[in-house]
Design a protein around this motif. Structure first.
Motif, PDB file in Angstrom:
ATOM      1  N   LEU A  12     -40.635  12.054 -53.860  1.00 43.98           N
ATOM      2  CA  LEU A  12     -41.288  11.711 -55.119  1.00 43.98           C
ATOM      3  C   LEU A  12     -42.715  11.222 -54.914  1.00 43.98           C
ATOM      4  O   LEU A  12     -43.564  11.356 -55.810  1.00 43.98           O
ATOM      5  CB  LEU A  12     -40.480  10.639 -55.859  1.00 43.98           C
ATOM      6  N   THR A  13     -42.992  10.633 -53.763  1.00 41.40           N
ATOM      7  CA  THR A  13     -44.303  10.011 -53.539  1.00 41.40           C
ATOM      8  C   THR A  13     -45.226  10.849 -52.656  1.00 41.40           C
ATOM      9  O   THR A  13     -46.319  10.413 -52.303  1.00 41.40           O
ATOM     10  CB  THR A  13     -44.134   8.619 -52.897  1.00 41.40           C
ATOM     11  N   THR A  14     -44.806  12.062 -52.335  1.00 43.08           N
ATOM     12  CA  THR A  14     -45.612  12.894 -51.432  1.00 43.08           C
ATOM     13  C   THR A  14     -46.747  13.613 -52.152  1.00 43.08           C
ATOM     14  O   THR A  14     -47.913  13.524 -51.746  1.00 43.08           O
ATOM     15  CB  THR A  14     -44.720  13.936 -50.724  1.00 43.08           C
ATOM     16  N   ALA A  15     -46.437  14.346 -53.212  1.00 37.54           N
ATOM     17  CA  ALA A  15     -47.445  15.149 -53.907  1.00 37.54           C
ATOM     18  C   ALA A  15     -47.517  14.731 -55.371  1.00 37.54           C
ATOM     19  O   ALA A  15     -46.525  14.265 -55.940  1.00 37.54           O
ATOM     20  CB  ALA A  15     -47.097  16.634 -53.794  1.00 37.54           C
ATOM     21  N   ASN A 191     -31.898   8.808 -60.193  1.00 35.62           N
ATOM     22  CA  ASN A 191     -31.435   7.594 -60.869  1.00 35.62           C
ATOM     23  C   ASN A 191     -31.572   6.411 -59.907  1.00 35.62           C
ATOM     24  O   ASN A 191     -31.890   6.575 -58.730  1.00 35.62           O
ATOM     25  CB  ASN A 191     -30.003   7.747 -61.391  1.00 35.62           C
ATOM     26  N   TYR A 192     -31.392   5.215 -60.417  1.00 40.31           N
ATOM     27  CA  TYR A 192     -31.572   3.979 -59.641  1.00 40.31           C
ATOM     28  C   TYR A 192     -32.943   3.952 -58.960  1.00 40.31           C
ATOM     29  O   TYR A 192     -33.084   3.530 -57.817  1.00 40.31           O
ATOM     30  CB  TYR A 192     -30.428   3.797 -58.635  1.00 40.31           C
ATOM     31  N   MET A 193     -33.935   4.418 -59.689  1.00 38.03           N
ATOM     32  CA  MET A 193     -35.332   4.408 -59.240  1.00 38.03           C
ATOM     33  C   MET A 193     -36.116   3.675 -60.340  1.00 38.03           C
ATOM     34  O   MET A 193     -36.396   4.242 -61.403  1.00 38.03           O
ATOM     35  CB  MET A 193     -35.852   5.825 -59.044  1.00 38.03           C
ATOM     36  N   ALA A 194     -36.418   2.401 -60.120  1.00 35.57           N
ATOM     37  CA  ALA A 194     -37.006   1.557 -61.162  1.00 35.57           C
ATOM     38  C   ALA A 194     -38.522   1.590 -61.117  1.00 35.57           C
ATOM     39  O   ALA A 194     -39.129   1.518 -60.038  1.00 35.57           O
ATOM     40  CB  ALA A 194     -36.530   0.114 -61.001  1.00 35.57           C
ATOM     41  N   VAL A 195     -39.145   1.684 -62.287  1.00 39.09           N
ATOM     42  CA  VAL A 195     -40.600   1.587 -62.385  1.00 39.09           C
ATOM     43  C   VAL A 195     -40.978   0.112 -62.438  1.00 39.09           C
ATOM     44  O   VAL A 195     -40.574  -0.618 -63.346  1.00 39.09           O
ATOM     45  CB  VAL A 195     -41.111   2.319 -63.641  1.00 39.09           C
ATOM     46  N   GLY A 206     -52.109   6.872 -64.277  1.00 41.35           N
ATOM     47  CA  GLY A 206     -52.023   7.956 -63.309  1.00 41.35           C
ATOM     48  C   GLY A 206     -50.748   7.964 -62.493  1.00 41.35           C
ATOM     49  O   GLY A 206     -50.739   8.411 -61.352  1.00 41.35           O
ATOM     50  N   GLY A 207     -49.668   7.430 -63.071  1.00 40.27           N
ATOM     51  CA  GLY A 207     -48.401   7.391 -62.356  1.00 40.27           C
ATOM     52  C   GLY A 207     -47.769   6.018 -62.439  1.00 40.27           C
ATOM     53  O   GLY A 207     -48.022   5.256 -63.376  1.00 40.27           O
ATOM     54  N   ALA A 208     -46.952   5.677 -61.433  1.00 41.89           N
ATOM     55  CA  ALA A 208     -46.235   4.402 -61.475  1.00 41.89           C
ATOM     56  C   ALA A 208     -45.792   3.998 -60.081  1.00 41.89           C
ATOM     57  O   ALA A 208     -45.507   4.846 -59.222  1.00 41.89           O
ATOM     58  CB  ALA A 208     -45.019   4.507 -62.390  1.00 41.89           C
ATOM     59  N   SER A 209     -45.732   2.695 -59.859  1.00 43.97           N
ATOM     60  CA  SER A 209     -45.120   2.168 -58.633  1.00 43.97           C
ATOM     61  C   SER A 209     -43.642   1.990 -58.901  1.00 43.97           C
ATOM     62  O   SER A 209     -43.241   1.543 -59.977  1.00 43.97           O
ATOM     63  CB  SER A 209     -45.764   0.838 -58.235  1.00 43.97           C
ATOM     64  N   GLY A 216     -34.027  -0.519 -51.594  1.00 46.54           N
ATOM     65  CA  GLY A 216     -35.138  -1.457 -51.670  1.00 46.54           C
ATOM     66  C   GLY A 216     -36.487  -0.884 -51.314  1.00 46.54           C
ATOM     67  O   GLY A 216     -37.500  -1.598 -51.337  1.00 46.54           O
ATOM     68  N   GLY A 217     -36.566   0.406 -50.979  1.00 49.40           N
ATOM     69  CA  GLY A 217     -37.842   1.024 -50.639  1.00 49.40           C
ATOM     70  C   GLY A 217     -38.774   1.096 -51.841  1.00 49.40           C
ATOM     71  O   GLY A 217     -38.334   1.201 -52.986  1.00 49.40           O
ATOM     72  N   THR A 218     -40.080   1.035 -51.582  1.00 53.36           N
ATOM     73  CA  THR A 218     -41.070   1.069 -52.655  1.00 53.36           C
ATOM     74  C   THR A 218     -42.109   2.150 -52.381  1.00 53.36           C
ATOM     75  O   THR A 218     -42.317   2.562 -51.238  1.00 53.36           O
ATOM     76  CB  THR A 218     -41.790  -0.280 -52.811  1.00 53.36           C
ATOM     77  N   GLY A 219     -42.773   2.606 -53.450  1.00 50.06           N
ATOM     78  CA  GLY A 219     -43.814   3.606 -53.303  1.00 50.06           C
ATOM     79  C   GLY A 219     -44.485   3.863 -54.641  1.00 50.06           C
ATOM     80  O   GLY A 219     -44.165   3.228 -55.648  1.00 50.06           O
TER      81      GLY A 219
END
Length: 507
Positions: A12-15, A191-195, A206-209, A216-219
């Motif tokens: 999700l955080t690559t491109a 799922n289970y991917m919180a903004v 321009g997107g979201a963290s 517990g990983g973040t990006g």
């Protein structure tokens, strides 16, 4: 693609994406299908499980909009008729026609003459959109109505108003079918991917963290447009990036309650009239409540109350009191209630002692370009039926921000007619442990079920059918927890999900 596969944080955080959709209820899922159809590189993230909020908490009716005759709302009536036909066409195993009867009394505004006129107007307005499976509305005699309504027929009955709408047999399977359609177009889904926060700079989003709640990983997910389909959380998500005065554009919310009771009422839905004031322009008396047959049980709704009202048990007790006063023959008790759908809906609540609620009839679509947050679009829907239509409108707005154009006639046709994959009705036999284990394993491997609740409450309609109510239900759930451990499905919510619930004060 063999079923739904969860996108990883790394992928999700690559491109960068064209569109990031936040929220995996039916509105977010439909938006993902629409975006994928139009060829946009799209990602969808959901902080819990798909459809676990308001999308799951419904009366399971696909409305044709007959109540909009009372509201004199022609545009929404025709949109509802068209979308009812859409659901029946794209998921015929999961959306079935259901006949309705409501009591008519006297010979004034509540009687058969006025309803017959309304039904004739309804038939004229739905011309060309109804589809082959939904018969016309009309009036039946008092004798026929009494036969259809049985013990729910009031003493002063003078006829019955009848029409046909659609009923969703399993909202969880519909949700998965829509997401599967989006995945086939290459949409990345998790799922289970919180903004945690929207990425905002120089007046543009321009997107979201994000935080992966499974580990517990973040990006950061980069996207040219962010579409927020987060229901009651939409205002909170946008508030950090839009001008303070723009927050007034969001609707208020009220509480909506539907209950499943251990009763059988036949093969048609029935209406009863409560003593609470109706919110229609053409007031036919009190607020109408519907009893709908479903899987040998009955779903009753919808009761609306202020968002800050008391706990679920008290709210259910209040609703039962309303129903028993409206139809004493029901004699409903708390022990009859097998499951409660308790969610939030856009509504206007009077700021007075009564706190009376008027359900909003129109969804909200906000382009935040003029609010200091170009690239952010918020969508708040009011009912399941029109999710596709609102998603299409939102994608037209997104297309303009991406330098494109609204959908062509051919794309509109495709959106309305392309059938949903995996839209099969799959009954569950609780006594067949081998088959149940296989279903749970399939939900984990191919339908992105991450926890036991995901599998048995939203991939299978077990909780809502009362499978886990009472002491026997508790034993059955404990047995399923053991099966979950055996096949590698998480028996509990993730620790990071619990931390998020505490931080956001979620229920």
């Amino acid at each position: 693609m063999n079923g739904l596969q969860r996108a990883t944080l790394d992928s999700l955080t690559t491109a960068p994406y064209d569109i990031l959709i936040v929220g995996g209820g039916i509105y977010g899922a439909m938006a993902a299908r629409e975006a994928g159809m139009r060829g946009y590189r799209t990602a969808l993230v959901e902080q819990s499980d798909f459809g676990g909020g308001a999308s799951h908490n419904s009366l399971k009716i696909v409305h044709g909009g007959i109540r909009y005759v009372q509201h004199l709302d022609v545009m929404r009536l025709r949109a509802s008729v068209r979308e009812r036909a859409f659901w029946r066409h794209v998921a015929p195993e999961l959306v079935k026609p259901l006949d309705f009867t409501i009591p008519l009394t006297g010979y004034g505004v509540k009687g058969p003459i006025v309803f017959r006129a309304a039904a004739m107007l309804y038939q004229a307005l739905e011309l060309g959109l109804r589809g082959p499976d939904f018969g016309s509305a009309g009036v039946v005699s008092d004798a026929v109505a009494r036969q259809q309504l049985g013990q729910l027929a009031p003493k002063d009955l003078t006829g019955g108003g009848v029409w046909r709408d659609g009923q969703m047999l399993d909202t969880g399977r519909l949700q998965i079918a829509v997401l599967s359609a989006a995945a086939r177009y290459g949409v990345h889904i998790a799922n289970y991917m919180a903004v945690d926060a929207l990425a905002h700079s120089d007046g543009r989003v321009g997107g979201a963290s994000v935080t992966d709640l499974t580990n517990g990983g973040t990006g950061k997910i980069s996207a040219r447009v962010v579409l927020s389909c987060t229901g009651g959380s939409a205002k909170s998500l946008a508030s950090k990036v839009i001008y303070p005065e723009a927050q007034d554009r969001f609707p208020a919310f009220a509480r909506a309650l539907n209950i499943v009771v251990d009763r059988q009422i036949g093969d048609r839905a029935m209406g009863i009239v409560g003593t609470e004031k109706s919110d229609a322009i053409v007031d036919r008396g009190g607020r109408m409540y519907f009893l709908t047959p479903w899987s040998g049980l009955t779903i009753i709704g919808t009761h609306e109350a202020p968002a800050c009202s008391h706990g679920t048990d008290t709210a259910v007790a209040d609703f039962l009191d309303i129903l028993n006063r409206a139809a004493p023959a029901l004699e409903l008790k708390s022990t009859d209630v097998l499951h409660t759908f308790d969610g939030m809906i856009p509504a206007d609540v009077d700021d007075d002692r009564t706190g009376s609620v008027r359900r909003q009839t129109a969804g909200t679509l906000l382009d935040h370009t003029s609010d200091g947050a170009a690239g952010l679009i918020s969508v708040i829907g009011v009912k399941y039926t029109t999710a596709r239509a609102i998603a299409a409108r939102a994608m037209d707005v997104a297309a303009l921000q991406l330098g494109g154009v609204p959908a062509s006639k051919e794309m509109q046709r495709q959106s309305l007619t392309e059938k949903l994959p995996n839209a099969a009705h799959l009954p569950v036999d609780l006594d067949d442990i081998e088959a149940l284990t296989a279903r749970m394993d399939h939900a984990m491997q191919h339908e992105m079920a991450m926890t036991l609740d995901d599998a048995v409450k939203r991939r299978m309609p077990l909780a809502e059918s009362g499978a886990f109510s009472g002491s026997e239900g508790a034993k059955r759930y404990a047995q399923l927890k053991n099966i979950a451990l055996e096949i590698g499905l998480s028996p509990e919510q993730f620790p990071h999900r619990k931390a998020l619930k505490k931080r956001l004060n979620l229920t």
